[in-house]
Design an enzyme around this catalytic site. Structure first.
Site, PDB file in Angstrom:
ATOM      1  N   HIS A  44      -9.455  10.666  -8.480  1.00 15.66           N
ATOM      2  CA  HIS A  44      -8.278  10.941  -7.667  1.00 15.66           C
ATOM      3  C   HIS A  44      -7.023  10.643  -8.457  1.00 15.66           C
ATOM      4  CE1 HIS A  44      -9.708   6.835  -6.912  1.00 15.66           C
ATOM      5  NE2 HIS A  44      -8.427   6.492  -6.781  1.00 15.66           N
ATOM      6  N   ASN A  75      -6.541   5.683 -11.960  1.00 19.08           N
ATOM      7  CA  ASN A  75      -7.197   4.434 -12.344  1.00 19.08           C
ATOM      8  C   ASN A  75      -8.589   4.771 -12.853  1.00 19.08           C
ATOM      9  OD1 ASN A  75      -5.139   2.573 -11.671  1.00 19.08           O
ATOM     10  ND2 ASN A  75      -5.650   2.754  -9.503  1.00 19.08           N
ATOM     11  N   HIS A 134     -14.529   8.485  -6.888  1.00 17.14           N
ATOM     12  CA  HIS A 134     -14.382   9.943  -6.804  1.00 17.14           C
ATOM     13  C   HIS A 134     -13.003  10.177  -7.416  1.00 17.14           C
ATOM     14  CE1 HIS A 134     -14.645  13.896  -4.278  1.00 17.14           C
ATOM     15  NE2 HIS A 134     -13.539  13.959  -5.027  1.00 17.14           N
ATOM     16  N   THR A 146     -11.314   1.508  -7.286  1.00 17.97           N
ATOM     17  CA  THR A 146     -12.164   1.068  -6.170  1.00 17.97           C
ATOM     18  C   THR A 146     -12.948   2.209  -5.542  1.00 17.97           C
ATOM     19  OG1 THR A 146     -10.311   1.286  -4.627  1.00 17.97           O
ATOM     20  CG2 THR A 146     -10.688  -0.896  -5.579  1.00 17.97           C
ATOM     21  N   GLY A 173      -8.856  -1.398 -12.042  1.00 20.05           N
ATOM     22  CA  GLY A 173      -9.020  -1.740 -10.624  1.00 20.05           C
ATOM     23  C   GLY A 173      -9.456  -0.561  -9.773  1.00 20.05           C
ATOM     24  N   ASP A 231      -2.501   7.902   1.345  1.00 22.20           N
ATOM     25  CA  ASP A 231      -3.282   6.699   1.081  1.00 22.20           C
ATOM     26  C   ASP A 231      -3.234   5.782   2.308  1.00 22.20           C
ATOM     27  OD1 ASP A 231      -4.203   5.140  -1.796  1.00 22.20           O
ATOM     28  OD2 ASP A 231      -3.926   3.909   0.000  1.00 22.20           O
ATOM     29  N   CYS A 290     -15.476  12.191  -0.435  1.00 25.21           N
ATOM     30  CA  CYS A 290     -16.272  13.368  -0.057  1.00 25.21           C
ATOM     31  C   CYS A 290     -16.336  13.484   1.468  1.00 25.21           C
ATOM     32  CB  CYS A 290     -17.679  13.284  -0.637  1.00 25.21           C
ATOM     33  SG  CYS A 290     -17.773  13.644  -2.403  1.00 25.21           S
ATOM     34  N   HIS A 320      -3.233   9.409  -7.923  1.00 19.60           N
ATOM     35  CA  HIS A 320      -2.241   8.828  -7.026  1.00 19.60           C
ATOM     36  C   HIS A 320      -0.904   9.522  -7.274  1.00 19.60           C
ATOM     37  CE1 HIS A 320      -4.494   5.044  -5.909  1.00 19.60           C
ATOM     38  NE2 HIS A 320      -5.137   5.348  -7.023  1.00 19.60           N
TER      39      HIS A 320
HETATM   40  P1  5GP Z   1      -8.215   3.348  -6.770  1.00 14.83           P
HETATM   41  O1  5GP Z   1      -7.888   1.893  -6.864  1.00 14.83           O
HETATM   42  O2  5GP Z   1      -9.705   3.609  -6.744  1.00 14.83           O
HETATM   43  O3  5GP Z   1      -7.504   4.163  -7.811  1.00 14.83           O
HETATM   44  O4  5GP Z   1      -7.587   3.828  -5.398  1.00 14.83           O
HETATM   45  C1  5GP Z   1      -8.285   4.081  -4.239  1.00 14.83           C
HETATM   46  C2  5GP Z   1      -7.249   4.271  -3.158  1.00 14.83           C
HETATM   47  O5  5GP Z   1      -7.906   4.830  -2.030  1.00 14.83           O
HETATM   48  C3  5GP Z   1      -6.572   2.981  -2.684  1.00 14.83           C
HETATM   49  O6  5GP Z   1      -5.173   3.098  -2.865  1.00 14.83           O
HETATM   50  C4  5GP Z   1      -6.971   2.876  -1.211  1.00 14.83           C
HETATM   51  O7  5GP Z   1      -5.919   2.399  -0.404  1.00 14.83           O
HETATM   52  C5  5GP Z   1      -7.343   4.309  -0.860  1.00 14.83           C
HETATM   53  N1  5GP Z   1      -8.372   4.440   0.158  1.00 14.83           N
HETATM   54  C6  5GP Z   1      -9.581   3.789   0.210  1.00 14.83           C
HETATM   55  N2  5GP Z   1     -10.286   4.182   1.275  1.00 14.83           N
HETATM   56  C7  5GP Z   1      -9.525   5.105   1.920  1.00 14.83           C
HETATM   57  C8  5GP Z   1      -9.726   5.884   3.104  1.00 14.83           C
HETATM   58  O8  5GP Z   1     -10.758   5.810   3.782  1.00 14.83           O
HETATM   59  N3  5GP Z   1      -8.729   6.725   3.463  1.00 14.83           N
HETATM   60  C9  5GP Z   1      -7.573   6.842   2.732  1.00 14.83           C
HETATM   61  N4  5GP Z   1      -6.659   7.705   3.180  1.00 14.83           N
HETATM   62  N5  5GP Z   1      -7.357   6.135   1.614  1.00 14.83           N
HETATM   63  C10 5GP Z   1      -8.316   5.273   1.213  1.00 14.83           C
HETATM   64 ZN    ZN Z   2     -16.892  12.035  -3.709  1.00 14.81          ZN
END
Ligand code: 5GP
Ligand code: ZN
Length: 113
Positions: free
Chosen positions: A101, A88, A99, A96, A94, A32, A9, A103
């Protein structure tokens, strides 16, 4: 609605810098921070919901919209030969950032990545 404590956000609001490759009134796509492939983009809706499992009927439109837009955005960003989409969902995957998203991974043969 956006959440002031959510990193994605805050990127949408411009409070945290990100390499945005596409943006419109409904979605934002940025690189990313820790790419897992030559091209690694994250497509996020401009409304905060944590999990795919929390998406309701009212979120179907935005999910459909994002999936319709992604092929053009991927092709314009180095994924002409194909790409992989990943969501994910929850701890076992996993996740993290809570919000939703999508990939977008590509720019190279992905194999089992
Ligand atoms: P998840 O594991 O939740 O599916 O993926 C979260 C992704 O967000 C990870 O690949 C991580 O590298 C990316 N990420 C986390 N914080 C930030 C950020 O502040 N900026 C960007 N551009 N990517 C982020
Ligand atoms: Zn959000």
């Amino acid at each position: 609605m956006l959440d002031g404590n959510c990193v994605f956000c805050r990127i949408i609001k411009g409070e945290i810098p990100a390499a945005v490759v596409y943006e419109d009134d409904k979605m934002c796509v940025f690189k990313d921070l820790e790419p897992k492939a030559k091209v690694h983009l994250l497509a996020v809706p401009k409304s905060h919901f944590k999990l795919l499992s929390e998406a309701g009927e009212e979120d179907a439109e935005i999910l459909k919209y994002m999936l319709t837009k992604i092929p053009g955005i991927a092709a314009a960003n180095g994924c002409e030969n194909g790409y992989r989409l990943i969501i994910n969902q929850g701890d076992d995957a996993g996740q993290t950032v809570f919000h939703l998203h999508i990939h977008i991974l590509g720019g190279q043969p992905l194999g089992d990545l």
